[in-house]
Design a protein around this motif. Structure first.
Motif, PDB file in Angstrom:
ATOM      1  N   MET A   1       0.841  -1.198   0.000  1.00 36.79           N
ATOM      2  CA  MET A   1       0.000   0.000   0.000  1.00 36.79           C
ATOM      3  C   MET A   1       0.882   1.255   0.000  1.00 36.79           C
ATOM      4  SD  MET A   1      -3.392  -0.956   0.505  1.00 36.79           S
ATOM      5  CE  MET A   1      -4.350  -0.058   1.721  1.00 36.79           C
ATOM      6  N   LYS A   2       0.418   2.251  -0.724  1.00 35.18           N
ATOM      7  CA  LYS A   2       1.197   3.483  -0.820  1.00 35.18           C
ATOM      8  C   LYS A   2       0.539   4.604  -0.023  1.00 35.18           C
ATOM      9  CE  LYS A   2       2.197   2.067  -5.507  1.00 35.18           C
ATOM     10  NZ  LYS A   2       1.399   2.041  -6.741  1.00 35.18           N
ATOM     11  N   SER A   3       1.309   5.614   0.258  1.00 35.39           N
ATOM     12  CA  SER A   3       0.749   6.818   0.870  1.00 35.39           C
ATOM     13  C   SER A   3       0.586   7.860  -0.230  1.00 35.39           C
ATOM     14  CB  SER A   3       1.689   7.364   1.944  1.00 35.39           C
ATOM     15  OG  SER A   3       1.842   6.415   2.968  1.00 35.39           O
ATOM     16  N   ALA A   4      -0.475   8.641  -0.113  1.00 31.50           N
ATOM     17  CA  ALA A   4      -0.746   9.653  -1.139  1.00 31.50           C
ATOM     18  C   ALA A   4      -0.958  11.015  -0.493  1.00 31.50           C
ATOM     19  CB  ALA A   4      -1.981   9.266  -1.948  1.00 31.50           C
ATOM     20  N   ILE A   5      -0.759  12.024  -1.333  1.00 24.41           N
ATOM     21  CA  ILE A   5      -1.171  13.372  -0.962  1.00 24.41           C
ATOM     22  C   ILE A   5      -2.261  13.760  -1.957  1.00 24.41           C
ATOM     23  CG2 ILE A   5      -0.431  15.728  -0.481  1.00 24.41           C
ATOM     24  CD1 ILE A   5       1.523  14.071   0.927  1.00 24.41           C
ATOM     25  N   PHE A   6      -3.439  14.045  -1.448  1.00 22.53           N
ATOM     26  CA  PHE A   6      -4.530  14.535  -2.285  1.00 22.53           C
ATOM     27  C   PHE A   6      -4.487  16.057  -2.247  1.00 22.53           C
ATOM     28  CE2 PHE A   6      -5.973  10.377  -0.751  1.00 22.53           C
ATOM     29  CZ  PHE A   6      -6.194   9.749  -1.969  1.00 22.53           C
ATOM     30  N   ILE A   7      -4.356  16.652  -3.403  1.00 20.74           N
ATOM     31  CA  ILE A   7      -4.138  18.098  -3.453  1.00 20.74           C
ATOM     32  C   ILE A   7      -5.293  18.781  -4.184  1.00 20.74           C
ATOM     33  CG2 ILE A   7      -2.509  19.911  -4.127  1.00 20.74           C
ATOM     34  CD1 ILE A   7      -0.458  17.505  -4.508  1.00 20.74           C
ATOM     35  N   GLU A   8      -5.964  19.688  -3.481  1.00 21.20           N
ATOM     36  CA  GLU A   8      -7.026  20.476  -4.121  1.00 21.20           C
ATOM     37  C   GLU A   8      -6.407  21.303  -5.246  1.00 21.20           C
ATOM     38  OE1 GLU A   8      -9.928  21.197  -4.767  1.00 21.20           O
ATOM     39  OE2 GLU A   8     -10.386  23.322  -4.673  1.00 21.20           O
ATOM     40  N   ARG A   9      -7.056  21.282  -6.424  1.00 15.38           N
ATOM     41  CA  ARG A   9      -6.470  21.972  -7.568  1.00 15.38           C
ATOM     42  C   ARG A   9      -6.497  23.494  -7.397  1.00 15.38           C
ATOM     43  NH1 ARG A   9      -9.278  22.537 -13.431  1.00 15.38           N
ATOM     44  NH2 ARG A   9      -9.964  24.456 -12.409  1.00 15.38           N
ATOM     45  N   ASP A  10      -7.707  24.045  -7.242  1.00  9.86           N
ATOM     46  CA  ASP A  10      -7.848  25.505  -7.263  1.00  9.86           C
ATOM     47  C   ASP A  10      -7.438  26.124  -5.931  1.00  9.86           C
ATOM     48  OD1 ASP A  10      -8.849  25.696  -9.951  1.00  9.86           O
ATOM     49  OD2 ASP A  10     -10.646  24.714  -9.183  1.00  9.86           O
ATOM     50  N   GLY A  11      -6.497  27.022  -5.982  1.00  7.17           N
ATOM     51  CA  GLY A  11      -6.006  27.670  -4.764  1.00  7.17           C
ATOM     52  C   GLY A  11      -4.717  27.062  -4.257  1.00  7.17           C
ATOM     53  N   ILE A  12      -4.391  25.831  -4.705  1.00 10.60           N
ATOM     54  CA  ILE A  12      -3.117  25.218  -4.319  1.00 10.60           C
ATOM     55  C   ILE A  12      -2.231  25.090  -5.568  1.00 10.60           C
ATOM     56  CG2 ILE A  12      -1.961  23.215  -3.322  1.00 10.60           C
ATOM     57  CD1 ILE A  12      -3.643  24.651  -1.247  1.00 10.60           C
ATOM     58  N   LEU A  13      -2.755  24.434  -6.594  1.00 10.40           N
ATOM     59  CA  LEU A  13      -1.967  24.231  -7.817  1.00 10.40           C
ATOM     60  C   LEU A  13      -2.230  25.322  -8.848  1.00 10.40           C
ATOM     61  CD1 LEU A  13      -2.438  20.369  -8.192  1.00 10.40           C
ATOM     62  CD2 LEU A  13      -0.551  21.615  -7.112  1.00 10.40           C
ATOM     63  N   THR A  14      -3.373  26.005  -8.686  1.00  8.12           N
ATOM     64  CA  THR A  14      -3.691  27.097  -9.605  1.00  8.12           C
ATOM     65  C   THR A  14      -4.072  28.335  -8.805  1.00  8.12           C
ATOM     66  OG1 THR A  14      -6.072  26.733  -9.736  1.00  8.12           O
ATOM     67  CG2 THR A  14      -4.697  25.388 -11.182  1.00  8.12           C
ATOM     68  N   LEU A  15      -4.097  29.454  -9.500  1.00  5.82           N
ATOM     69  CA  LEU A  15      -4.440  30.729  -8.862  1.00  5.82           C
ATOM     70  C   LEU A  15      -5.772  31.215  -9.420  1.00  5.82           C
ATOM     71  CD1 LEU A  15      -0.905  32.318  -9.270  1.00  5.82           C
ATOM     72  CD2 LEU A  15      -1.905  31.452  -7.143  1.00  5.82           C
ATOM     73  N   PRO A  16      -6.879  30.819  -8.806  1.00  8.93           N
ATOM     74  CA  PRO A  16      -8.171  31.263  -9.323  1.00  8.93           C
ATOM     75  C   PRO A  16      -8.414  32.732  -9.016  1.00  8.93           C
ATOM     76  CG  PRO A  16      -8.497  29.932  -7.364  1.00  8.93           C
ATOM     77  CD  PRO A  16      -7.013  29.977  -7.615  1.00  8.93           C
ATOM     78  N   ARG A  17      -9.215  33.361  -9.863  1.00  7.70           N
ATOM     79  CA  ARG A  17      -9.637  34.722  -9.611  1.00  7.70           C
ATOM     80  C   ARG A  17     -10.573  34.705  -8.411  1.00  7.70           C
ATOM     81  NH1 ARG A  17     -12.344  35.296 -14.268  1.00  7.70           N
ATOM     82  NH2 ARG A  17     -14.333  35.952 -13.392  1.00  7.70           N
ATOM     83  N   VAL A  18     -10.530  35.746  -7.589  1.00 11.98           N
ATOM     84  CA  VAL A  18     -11.439  35.813  -6.445  1.00 11.98           C
ATOM     85  C   VAL A  18     -12.401  36.972  -6.659  1.00 11.98           C
ATOM     86  CG1 VAL A  18     -11.632  36.180  -3.956  1.00 11.98           C
ATOM     87  CG2 VAL A  18      -9.759  34.794  -4.872  1.00 11.98           C
ATOM     88  N   GLU A  19     -13.682  36.669  -6.605  1.00  9.37           N
ATOM     89  CA  GLU A  19     -14.721  37.702  -6.756  1.00  9.37           C
ATOM     90  C   GLU A  19     -15.699  37.561  -5.617  1.00  9.37           C
ATOM     91  OE1 GLU A  19     -16.731  37.598 -10.505  1.00  9.37           O
ATOM     92  OE2 GLU A  19     -14.903  38.170 -11.580  1.00  9.37           O
ATOM     93  N   ARG A  20     -15.991  38.660  -4.947  1.00  9.71           N
ATOM     94  CA  ARG A  20     -16.912  38.658  -3.805  1.00  9.71           C
ATOM     95  C   ARG A  20     -16.607  37.500  -2.859  1.00  9.71           C
ATOM     96  NH1 ARG A  20     -21.435  38.494  -7.377  1.00  9.71           N
ATOM     97  NH2 ARG A  20     -21.145  40.292  -8.709  1.00  9.71           N
ATOM     98  N   GLN A  21     -15.339  37.348  -2.541  1.00 11.19           N
ATOM     99  CA  GLN A  21     -14.871  36.342  -1.593  1.00 11.19           C
ATOM    100  C   GLN A  21     -15.141  34.899  -2.021  1.00 11.19           C
ATOM    101  OE1 GLN A  21     -16.589  37.890   2.050  1.00 11.19           O
ATOM    102  NE2 GLN A  21     -14.803  39.189   2.335  1.00 11.19           N
TER     103      GLN A  21
END
Ligand SMILES: [Zn+2]
Length: 179
Positions: A1-21
């Motif tokens: 069995m392996k260990s994994a890191i699950f990484i949220e895409r938006d905000g960690i790997l990408t820079l999404p635009r932020v509008e009205r929070q």
């Protein structure tokens, strides 16, 4: 069995635009911005032996506001930018009541089956409470990046930046020997 890191895409790997929070998820390749400084932390975790699996809710697919081929082009860029083993997508809308839209843990359990992952020895990195909830449900350790979206529910760690998160994960890794 392996260990994994699950990484949220938006905000960690990408820079999404932020509008009205709220983070606005890109609908076209032009709007898709890679968070290049994340590479160092990912390389460190990859070298430590973890599988790196990006996860993302993309309800625009179900709603028809995001085309699948446009998403594929974004994810080709993402794979070129980072040493990812997989990218798991929930394409459903909230109304679909699917088991994979985070905070449901379906993307994590599906990846665990596919990659033979030991979820108890795996970690989730995100800037959002939904990932911490999903992590909690399946026994992963949640590592949140400080942000307006972490909520007040359970999380294991909140840290100021990705370098600190990577360092903490390596320290917590089973079998890690403190120098
Ligand atoms: Zn889904």
């Amino acid at each position: 069995m392996k260990s994994a890191i699950f990484i949220e895409r938006d905000g960690i790997l990408t820079l999404p635009r932020v509008e009205r929070q709220h983070q606005v998820v890109p609908a076209t390749l032009d709007e898709f911005q890679i968070n290049k400084p994340a590479l160092a932390a990912l390389q460190q975790l990859k070298s430590a032996g973890f599988l790196l699996i990006a996860t993302t809710n993309q309800p625009g697919i179900s709603r028809g506001t995001l085309l699948r081929h446009e998403l594929d082009r974004m994810h080709n860029l993402l794979r070129r930018a980072f040493p990812l083993d997989d990218i798991m997508v929930c394409p459903h809308d909230e109304m679909d009541h699917c088991p994979c839209r985070k905070p449901a843990p379906g993307l994590f359990t599906e990846a665990a089956f596919k990659w033979h992952v030991d979820l108890e020895r795996s970690f989730v990195i995100s800037d959002k409470w939904q990932d911490a909830r999903a992590a909690r449900t399946v026994g992963c350790t949640s590592m949140l990046l400080q942000s307006p979206w972490i909520g007040s529910g359970h999380h294991d760690f909140v840290l100021a930046n990705l370098a600190a998160i990577a360092g903490k994960i390596i320290q917590l890794q089973p079998g890690h020997l403190a120098a």
